[in-house]
Design a protein around this motif. Structure first.
Motif, PDB file in Angstrom:
ATOM      1  N   PRO A  13       0.818  -1.220   0.000  1.00  0.00           N
ATOM      2  CA  PRO A  13       0.000   0.000   0.000  1.00  0.00           C
ATOM      3  C   PRO A  13       0.853   1.273   0.000  1.00  0.00           C
ATOM      4  N   ILE A  14       0.319   2.307  -0.597  1.00  0.00           N
ATOM      5  CA  ILE A  14       1.023   3.582  -0.726  1.00  0.00           C
ATOM      6  C   ILE A  14       1.396   4.168   0.637  1.00  0.00           C
ATOM      7  N   TYR A  15       0.556   3.983   1.642  1.00  0.00           N
ATOM      8  CA  TYR A  15       0.851   4.535   2.966  1.00  0.00           C
ATOM      9  C   TYR A  15       2.033   3.827   3.630  1.00  0.00           C
ATOM     10  N   ILE A  16       2.452   2.712   3.082  1.00  0.00           N
ATOM     11  CA  ILE A  16       3.674   2.040   3.542  1.00  0.00           C
ATOM     12  C   ILE A  16       4.847   2.414   2.637  1.00  0.00           C
ATOM     13  N   LYS A  17       4.602   2.488   1.326  1.00  0.00           N
ATOM     14  CA  LYS A  17       5.665   2.806   0.376  1.00  0.00           C
ATOM     15  C   LYS A  17       6.266   4.189   0.615  1.00  0.00           C
ATOM     16  N   GLU A  18       5.413   5.188   0.800  1.00  0.00           N
ATOM     17  CA  GLU A  18       5.908   6.565   0.891  1.00  0.00           C
ATOM     18  C   GLU A  18       6.895   6.783   2.037  1.00  0.00           C
ATOM     19  N   PRO A  19       6.590   6.353   3.266  1.00  0.00           N
ATOM     20  CA  PRO A  19       7.585   6.552   4.322  1.00  0.00           C
ATOM     21  C   PRO A  19       8.874   5.748   4.108  1.00  0.00           C
ATOM     22  N   ILE A  20       8.757   4.569   3.525  1.00  0.00           N
ATOM     23  CA  ILE A  20       9.962   3.782   3.231  1.00  0.00           C
ATOM     24  C   ILE A  20      10.805   4.502   2.187  1.00  0.00           C
ATOM     25  N   ASP A  21      10.163   5.005   1.133  1.00  0.00           N
ATOM     26  CA  ASP A  21      10.892   5.745   0.097  1.00  0.00           C
ATOM     27  C   ASP A  21      11.611   6.961   0.683  1.00  0.00           C
ATOM     28  N   GLU A  22      10.939   7.679   1.554  1.00  0.00           N
ATOM     29  CA  GLU A  22      11.546   8.861   2.179  1.00  0.00           C
ATOM     30  C   GLU A  22      12.720   8.459   3.075  1.00  0.00           C
ATOM     31  N   SER A  23      12.588   7.376   3.794  1.00  0.00           N
ATOM     32  CA  SER A  23      13.689   6.899   4.640  1.00  0.00           C
ATOM     33  C   SER A  23      14.882   6.456   3.805  1.00  0.00           C
ATOM     34  N   ILE A  24      14.623   5.813   2.675  1.00  0.00           N
ATOM     35  CA  ILE A  24      15.705   5.408   1.768  1.00  0.00           C
ATOM     36  C   ILE A  24      16.417   6.647   1.242  1.00  0.00           C
ATOM     37  N   LYS A  25      15.637   7.632   0.840  1.00  0.00           N
ATOM     38  CA  LYS A  25      16.218   8.880   0.339  1.00  0.00           C
ATOM     39  C   LYS A  25      17.126   9.507   1.396  1.00  0.00           C
ATOM     40  N   GLN A  26      16.688   9.531   2.644  1.00  0.00           N
ATOM     41  CA  GLN A  26      17.489  10.114   3.721  1.00  0.00           C
ATOM     42  C   GLN A  26      18.739   9.282   4.011  1.00  0.00           C
ATOM     43  N   LEU A  27      18.627   7.971   3.888  1.00  0.00           N
ATOM     44  CA  LEU A  27      19.766   7.098   4.140  1.00  0.00           C
ATOM     45  C   LEU A  27      20.901   7.370   3.153  1.00  0.00           C
ATOM     46  N   TYR A  28      20.542   7.674   1.904  1.00  0.00           N
ATOM     47  CA  TYR A  28      21.538   7.858   0.848  1.00  0.00           C
ATOM     48  C   TYR A  28      21.665   9.307   0.392  1.00  0.00           C
ATOM     49  N   ILE A  29      21.189  10.257   1.172  1.00  0.00           N
ATOM     50  CA  ILE A  29      21.127  11.647   0.726  1.00  0.00           C
ATOM     51  C   ILE A  29      22.493  12.203   0.328  1.00  0.00           C
ATOM     52  N   ASP A  30      23.514  11.955   1.121  1.00  0.00           N
ATOM     53  CA  ASP A  30      24.838  12.489   0.789  1.00  0.00           C
ATOM     54  C   ASP A  30      25.379  11.879  -0.493  1.00  0.00           C
ATOM     55  N   LYS A  31      25.203  10.574  -0.638  1.00  0.00           N
ATOM     56  CA  LYS A  31      25.661   9.897  -1.850  1.00  0.00           C
ATOM     57  C   LYS A  31      24.896  10.408  -3.071  1.00  0.00           C
ATOM     58  N   ARG A  32      23.598  10.565  -2.945  1.00  0.00           N
ATOM     59  CA  ARG A  32      22.796  11.039  -4.075  1.00  0.00           C
ATOM     60  C   ARG A  32      23.168  12.467  -4.460  1.00  0.00           C
ATOM     61  N   ARG A  33      23.435  13.298  -3.462  1.00  0.00           N
ATOM     62  CA  ARG A  33      23.849  14.667  -3.769  1.00  0.00           C
ATOM     63  C   ARG A  33      25.194  14.681  -4.477  1.00  0.00           C
ATOM     64  N   ALA A  34      26.101  13.821  -4.057  1.00  0.00           N
ATOM     65  CA  ALA A  34      27.420  13.764  -4.693  1.00  0.00           C
ATOM     66  C   ALA A  34      27.313  13.279  -6.139  1.00  0.00           C
ATOM     67  N   GLU A  35      26.349  12.433  -6.425  1.00  0.00           N
ATOM     68  CA  GLU A  35      26.168  11.900  -7.768  1.00  0.00           C
ATOM     69  C   GLU A  35      25.200  12.709  -8.611  1.00  0.00           C
ATOM     70  N   ALA A  36      24.653  13.795  -8.074  1.00  0.00           N
ATOM     71  CA  ALA A  36      23.628  14.571  -8.764  1.00  0.00           C
ATOM     72  C   ALA A  36      24.186  15.390  -9.916  1.00  0.00           C
ATOM     73  N   VAL A  37      25.444  15.760  -9.854  1.00  0.00           N
ATOM     74  CA  VAL A  37      26.054  16.593 -10.884  1.00  0.00           C
ATOM     75  C   VAL A  37      27.110  15.766 -11.600  1.00  0.00           C
ATOM     76  N   LYS A  38      26.936  15.646 -12.908  1.00  0.00           N
ATOM     77  CA  LYS A  38      27.888  14.876 -13.716  1.00  0.00           C
ATOM     78  C   LYS A  38      28.350  15.731 -14.895  1.00  0.00           C
ATOM     79  N   ALA A  39      29.634  15.682 -15.164  1.00  0.00           N
ATOM     80  CA  ALA A  39      30.199  16.383 -16.313  1.00  0.00           C
ATOM     81  C   ALA A  39      31.251  15.475 -16.941  1.00  0.00           C
ATOM     82  N   ASN A  40      31.134  15.272 -18.238  1.00  0.00           N
ATOM     83  CA  ASN A  40      32.068  14.424 -18.980  1.00  0.00           C
ATOM     84  C   ASN A  40      32.558  15.162 -20.213  1.00  0.00           C
ATOM     85  N   ILE A  41      33.684  14.731 -20.715  1.00  0.00           N
ATOM     86  CA  ILE A  41      34.248  15.287 -21.943  1.00  0.00           C
ATOM     87  C   ILE A  41      34.222  14.185 -22.991  1.00  0.00           C
TER      88      ILE A  41
END
Length: 189
Positions: A91-119
């Motif tokens: 159910p959505i009422y279970i998914k949403e808090p789990i998704d938010e907790s996952i986001k918080q668990l990996y927030i620093d890693k996700r922020r570090a990977e948010a910007v990519k630049a290649n040549i």
């Protein structure tokens, strides 16, 4: 927010564990898996452990050692195979808090990977600088490629983008959709 009604259906608990493992960024430590599930669902620890053990026995979840004292868990291809089913069964009422907790668990890693630049080389002495900007949910905000000419110029563009990605994104949005102007409704794209 914790769903208050106790969840004691072993099949639903297994679905919740699989859903969680499907959405984490990488194999997860036991303590993080317990935290992600039990802090967001009112599940008895024994019921959780029995369900997790069952998923390991059925081959939906794999456990492995990473170092002498760290056990990690990941969903297997067999578990991934029921992804569509999980979408409807948890159910959505279970998914949403789990998704938010996952986001918080990996927030620093996700922020570090948010910007990519290649040549990227095009031809002899010709390069492009390719940029990506993602949000914390890994949704693509911007994907852009600029012709730079020399490798040195491409490197300068890449370095500048990495340092100023947010500002660049805001300026591009301002250019395409100025706040004081409205586009006609009949604009074709």
């Amino acid at each position: 927010m914790l769903y208050q009604k106790e969840i004691d259906d072993s099949v639903l608990i297994q679905f919740i564990i699989l859903y969680t493992l499907l959405h984490v960024d990488e194999p997860v430590r036991y303590k993080d898996l317990v935290s992600l599930v039990l802090e967001n669902c009112n599940i008895n620890f024994n019921d959780f452990q029995i369900s997790l053990d069952n998923l390991i026995q059925t081959g939906h979840v794999r456990i492995f050692n990473e170092g002498p004292d760290v056990k990690k868990y990941e969903i297997t291809p067999k578990g991934i195979g029921i992804e569509d089913f999980l979408r409807t069964m948890v159910p959505i009422y279970i998914k949403e808090p789990i998704d938010e907790s996952i986001k918080q668990l990996y927030i620093d890693k996700r922020r570090a990977e948010a910007v990519k630049a290649n040549i990227t080389p095009l031809r002899k002495n010709e390069y492009t600088a390719d940029f990506e900007l993602l949000d914390e949910d890994r949704i693509m905000l911007m994907n852009m490629s600029l012709y730079a000419g020399s490798r040195g110029e491409a490197e300068k563009l890449a370095k500048y983008f990495k340092a100023h990605a947010g500002e660049i994104y805001e300026k591009i949005i301002e250019i395409f959709a100025p706040a004081d102007k409205e586009f006609p409704d009949d604009t074709d794209f």
